[in-house]
Scaffold this active site. Structure first.
Site, PDB file in Angstrom:
ATOM      1  CB  THR A  17      63.510  30.324  73.526  1.00  0.00           C
ATOM      2  OG1 THR A  17      62.188  30.050  72.839  1.00  0.00           O
ATOM      3  CG2 THR A  17      64.445  31.179  72.255  1.00  0.00           C
ATOM      4  CB  THR A  18      64.730  25.417  71.403  1.00  0.00           C
ATOM      5  OG1 THR A  18      65.504  25.236  72.281  1.00  0.00           O
ATOM      6  CG2 THR A  18      64.830  24.652  70.051  1.00  0.00           C
TER       7      THR A  18
END
Length: 217
Positions: A17-18
């Site tokens: 994820t970011t």
């Protein structure tokens, strides 16, 4: 009967994820990508929203095991709702971050999830807090997390400025997410962004084909 654990089951808690959050003059922007993966190898969803509303002007982003993070945020929403009824006033942002911290710390041996909490309250205005794996709580004006964050530390350090305007901060967050999603194979999809100010909350979704490009893809 012998219980066998496959390699994919072992690595299932490792998701990509970011996530990020940044304060600006009068508010805060919190955002994430929308890709969920299993073990960093199989993309299970392209459209998941990792920006969760835990109260009217308080949101959090989650990274790590999706199941763990969803269980924690669901419990935190209940605690904050009950707290606001008891106190007859909306909870502070630090209160929300502290609830997440306590849940992560007390269950640190079972959970694999970290959070960014951001919001606005009448006492301190816009705020950003990081609740890391294990339950450590830190206040920062800007922060990033997840597997994609390793690609954008330089960009964030160079481009973030205190007291940016709303438009500047929103563009900064969009650019940072686009850079991470372009390099990290387990970050992608669309950019979910939420702008939180005294006047209210605004949701912004930037489709993948509308994200800025910084290199040939």
């Amino acid at each position: 009967m012998e219980k066998r654990c496959t390699d994919s089951q072992v690595k299932g808690v490792s998701t990509g994820t970011t996530i990020l959050a940044a304060t600006f003059d009068g508010g805060v922007v919190i955002g994430s990508d929308s890709r969920a993966s299993i073990g960093g190898e199989y993309v299970s969803s392209k459209t998941i929203n990792k920006v969760i509303q835990v109260h009217d002007r308080i949101f959090c982003c989650m990274a790590g095991s999706l199941a763990d993070a969803q269980a924690v945020t669901k419990t935190a929403k209940f605690h904050l709702s009950f707290h606001s009824v008891q106190m007859e006033t909306p909870p502070l942002v630090i209160s929300a971050a502290s609830v997440l911290k306590e849940l992560c710390y007390k269950n640190k041996d079972e959970l694999q999830a970290g959070f960014i909490t951001a919001g606005w309250d009448r006492k301190k205005g816009p705020q950003v807090y990081v609740v890391s794996l294990g339950g450590m709580l830190i206040s920062q004006p800007v922060t990033i997390g997840g597997s994609g964050s390793t690609y954008i530390y330089g960009y964030v350090d160079a481009k973030y400025k205190p007291n940016m305007s709303r438009e500047e901060c929103l563009q900064f967050a969009t650019n940072a997410l686009a850079l991470a999603m372009g390099r990290d194979n387990v970050s992608g999809g669309v950019a979910h962004l939420v702008v939180i100010t005294e006047t209210g909350v605004e949701h912004v979704v930037v489709p993948g084909d509308k994200l800025p490009k910084f290199h040939d893809e």
